[in-house]
Design a protein around this motif. Structure first.
Motif, mmCIF file in Angstrom:
data_model
loop_
_atom_site.group_PDB
_atom_site.id
_atom_site.type_symbol
_atom_site.label_atom_id
_atom_site.label_comp_id
_atom_site.label_asym_id
_atom_site.label_seq_id
_atom_site.Cartn_x
_atom_site.Cartn_y
_atom_site.Cartn_z
ATOM 1 N N ASN A 128 12.083 13.258 -7.294
ATOM 2 C CA ASN A 128 12.179 13.275 -5.844
ATOM 3 C C ASN A 128 13.525 12.767 -5.349
ATOM 4 O OD1 ASN A 128 9.397 14.082 -4.668
ATOM 5 N ND2 ASN A 128 8.888 12.655 -6.309
ATOM 6 N N THR A 129 14.229 12.020 -6.182
ATOM 7 C CA THR A 129 15.545 11.493 -5.810
ATOM 8 C C THR A 129 16.513 12.620 -5.490
ATOM 9 O OG1 THR A 129 15.121 9.665 -7.323
ATOM 10 C CG2 THR A 129 17.371 9.900 -6.515
ATOM 11 N N LEU A 132 18.013 4.703 -2.222
ATOM 12 C CA LEU A 132 18.637 5.264 -3.424
ATOM 13 C C LEU A 132 19.160 4.198 -4.378
ATOM 14 C CD1 LEU A 132 19.756 7.772 -4.947
ATOM 15 C CD2 LEU A 132 21.813 7.561 -3.513
ATOM 16 N N LYS A 133 19.678 3.117 -3.842
ATOM 17 C CA LYS A 133 20.391 2.125 -4.654
ATOM 18 C C LYS A 133 19.594 1.620 -5.855
ATOM 19 C CE LYS A 133 23.161 -2.079 -4.270
ATOM 20 N NZ LYS A 133 23.698 -3.122 -3.342
ATOM 21 N N PRO A 134 18.348 1.158 -5.706
ATOM 22 C CA PRO A 134 17.625 0.658 -6.882
ATOM 23 C C PRO A 134 17.340 1.739 -7.922
ATOM 24 C CG PRO A 134 16.180 0.719 -4.975
ATOM 25 C CD PRO A 134 17.552 0.979 -4.467
ATOM 26 N N ALA A 135 17.200 2.993 -7.482
ATOM 27 C CA ALA A 135 16.969 4.068 -8.443
ATOM 28 C C ALA A 135 18.186 4.268 -9.328
ATOM 29 C CB ALA A 135 16.632 5.358 -7.713
ATOM 30 N N LEU A 136 19.366 4.128 -8.757
ATOM 31 C CA LEU A 136 20.592 4.318 -9.535
ATOM 32 C C LEU A 136 20.797 3.231 -10.577
ATOM 33 C CD1 LEU A 136 23.105 5.529 -6.795
ATOM 34 C CD2 LEU A 136 21.744 6.891 -8.393
ATOM 35 N N TYR A 174 13.022 7.669 -7.578
ATOM 36 C CA TYR A 174 13.214 6.528 -6.675
ATOM 37 C C TYR A 174 11.933 6.001 -6.055
ATOM 38 C CZ TYR A 174 12.548 8.955 -2.150
ATOM 39 O OH TYR A 174 12.021 9.605 -1.063
ATOM 40 N N LEU A 175 10.852 6.758 -6.077
ATOM 41 C CA LEU A 175 9.662 6.378 -5.326
ATOM 42 C C LEU A 175 9.045 5.062 -5.781
ATOM 43 C CD1 LEU A 175 7.747 9.745 -4.813
ATOM 44 C CD2 LEU A 175 9.315 8.584 -3.267
ATOM 45 N N ASP A 176 9.220 4.744 -7.057
ATOM 46 C CA ASP A 176 8.575 3.538 -7.594
ATOM 47 C C ASP A 176 9.501 2.329 -7.621
ATOM 48 O OD1 ASP A 176 10.276 4.489 -9.506
ATOM 49 O OD2 ASP A 176 8.834 4.468 -11.151
ATOM 50 N N LEU A 234 0.834 -1.195 0.000
ATOM 51 C CA LEU A 234 0.000 0.000 0.000
ATOM 52 C C LEU A 234 0.870 1.246 0.000
ATOM 53 C CD1 LEU A 234 -2.570 1.674 0.349
ATOM 54 C CD2 LEU A 234 -2.466 1.186 2.794
ATOM 55 N N VAL A 235 1.950 1.228 0.790
ATOM 56 C CA VAL A 235 2.813 2.401 0.883
ATOM 57 C C VAL A 235 3.467 2.698 -0.454
ATOM 58 C CG1 VAL A 235 4.713 3.444 2.152
ATOM 59 C CG2 VAL A 235 3.212 1.828 3.284
ATOM 60 N N THR A 236 3.895 1.638 -1.154
ATOM 61 C CA THR A 236 4.481 1.828 -2.471
ATOM 62 C C THR A 236 3.487 2.486 -3.401
ATOM 63 O OG1 THR A 236 5.858 -0.128 -2.176
ATOM 64 C CG2 THR A 236 5.542 0.648 -4.427
ATOM 65 N N ARG A 237 2.246 2.032 -3.353
ATOM 66 C CA ARG A 237 1.213 2.599 -4.223
ATOM 67 C C ARG A 237 0.937 4.056 -3.870
ATOM 68 N NH1 ARG A 237 -2.052 -1.497 -6.777
ATOM 69 N NH2 ARG A 237 -1.403 -3.594 -6.161
ATOM 70 N N LEU A 238 0.930 4.362 -2.580
ATOM 71 C CA LEU A 238 0.686 5.732 -2.167
ATOM 72 C C LEU A 238 1.788 6.652 -2.674
ATOM 73 C CD1 LEU A 238 -0.530 5.218 1.505
ATOM 74 C CD2 LEU A 238 -1.894 6.015 -0.420
#
Length: 358
Positions: free
Chosen positions: A181-182, A161-165, A145-147, A6-10
């Motif tokens: 947002n990153t 941060l790591k997966p966004a990079l 990074y949020l998704d 749910l938090v990811t979706r928000l």
């Protein structure tokens, strides 16, 4: 298939809210043959557009405030909409506050705007030659990074941060403006292991923002007086509009985690040192609407009456906010509870904000 929390979706919806809010430029939204009053603008938001509540507080350069409200603080209760001292989620209006904290560190000689982030946090960006200025200006090229994270277990900022990079960059550092947002996730990390304490000690307390706070880890509710927030839950998009006031505010971090009030946000703009605002407003780059041009944590937009406002917006499921100040020192903050999910609704929200200055 990986289960999406749910938090990811928000948080994904929060990112989308920023994109939606950028579909209408302020001057176009505010331009009209007739000039409705501020109250009429707010009433249109609640009576025609379906927002539950709307509040706008304007504060002149001498510190005198006037607050306008429309609608209800809680559907089905008849309780009038809360005023300018009640709390709401600031969402991305957190970014100018964090930018001010970073610039405070620059003024103290602890950071340099044109120095590489890797100088202060070696290895953090895998060698990307991103400067502090590019973070605050959204010209770093860092992907969103949020998704990329299961926010039910958000982890440390470094882990976030790591997966966004691992994603493809939006562009080369300095190449173009692109809201991410990153940038402010990393900006918070530049402030130290506990950016919340730095922001509190260097900005919130000195500026007298007594009702503004960072939610604690695991805290879902909003403290004190506040309106209920209504929107379509990302966890149940077919379920219609529901009360989604409780949200994981701590997880939004330096990019959007503050809880504040219209009165506090107006005070922030007016107590921001002129030298800091000048730096934030310098070196703007063309940006997507509603920003027009974007500096360091602030956007420059033209009003319908020919003025200039330095501002920022914010959006989370169930709440949208606009806040800023003009050259004369007048500050205004407007927010609505509900889903700003159409260009027309966004145009009307922007027009209400514009009316405070015109």
């Amino acid at each position: 298939m990986k289960k999406i929390s749910l938090v990811t979706r928000l948080l994904a919806a929060a990112t989308a809210a920023v994109v939606v809010a950028g579909t209408v430029a302020l001057p176009a939204a505010a331009a009209a043959t007739s000039k409705p009053s501020v109250q009429e603008h707010l009433d249109r938001l609640t009576m025609a557009d379906g927002f539950a509540g709307a509040v706008l507080q304007v504060r002149d350069a001498r510190g005198r405030s006037r607050t306008y409200t429309s609608g209800t603080a809680a559907r089905g209760t008849g309780r009038p909409m809360v005023g300018g001292d009640a709390r709401m989620r600031a969402a991305s209006m957190t970014k100018p506050v964090v930018a001010a904290a970073v610039l405070d560190q620059v003024a103290r000689g602890k950071l340099d705007l044109d120095e590489k982030v890797e100088t202060y946090l070696p290895g953090l960006l895998d060698g990307r030659q991103v400067t502090v200025r590019q973070l605050l200006q959204h010209t770093s090229g860092l992907p969103e990074y949020l998704d990329t994270i299961d926010w039910a277990k958000p982890g440390t900022p470094e882990e976030q941060l790591k997966p966004a990079l691992a994603k493809k960059p939006i562009g080369e550092p300095g190449e173009k403006w692109s809201y991410s947002n990153t940038n402010y996730l990393v900006a918070g990390m530049l402030l130290g292991d506990d950016f919340r304490k730095v922001v509190e000690s260097r900005i919130l307390r000195p500026y007298g923002l007594k009702r503004t706070y960072w939610p604690a880890e695991g805290e879902m509710a909003i403290r004190g007086e506040h309106a209920r927030n209504y929107g379509v839950s990302p966890a149940d998009p077919k379920g219609g509009v529901a009360d989604i006031t409780e949200m994981p505010g701590h997880a939004f971090g330096a990019a959007g985690g503050l809880v504040s009030t219209p009165a506090d946000l107006n005070a922030f703009w007016q107590r921001l040192p002129s030298s800091t605002l000048k730096t934030m407003a310098s070196g703007t780059v063309p940006a997507d609407a509603p920003y027009g041009h974007y500096g360091l944590g602030v956007a420059r937009v033209a009003t319908s009456c020919g003025g200039t406002v330095w501002m920022h917006d914010g959006g989370l499921p169930g709440v949208s906010v606009l806040s800023g100040r003009d050259r004369a020192g007048r500050a205004a903050t407007v927010y609505v509870t509900g889903a700003a999910d159409t260009p027309a609704k966004n145009a009307h929200l922007l027009a209400a904000f514009d009316s405070a200055f015109c």
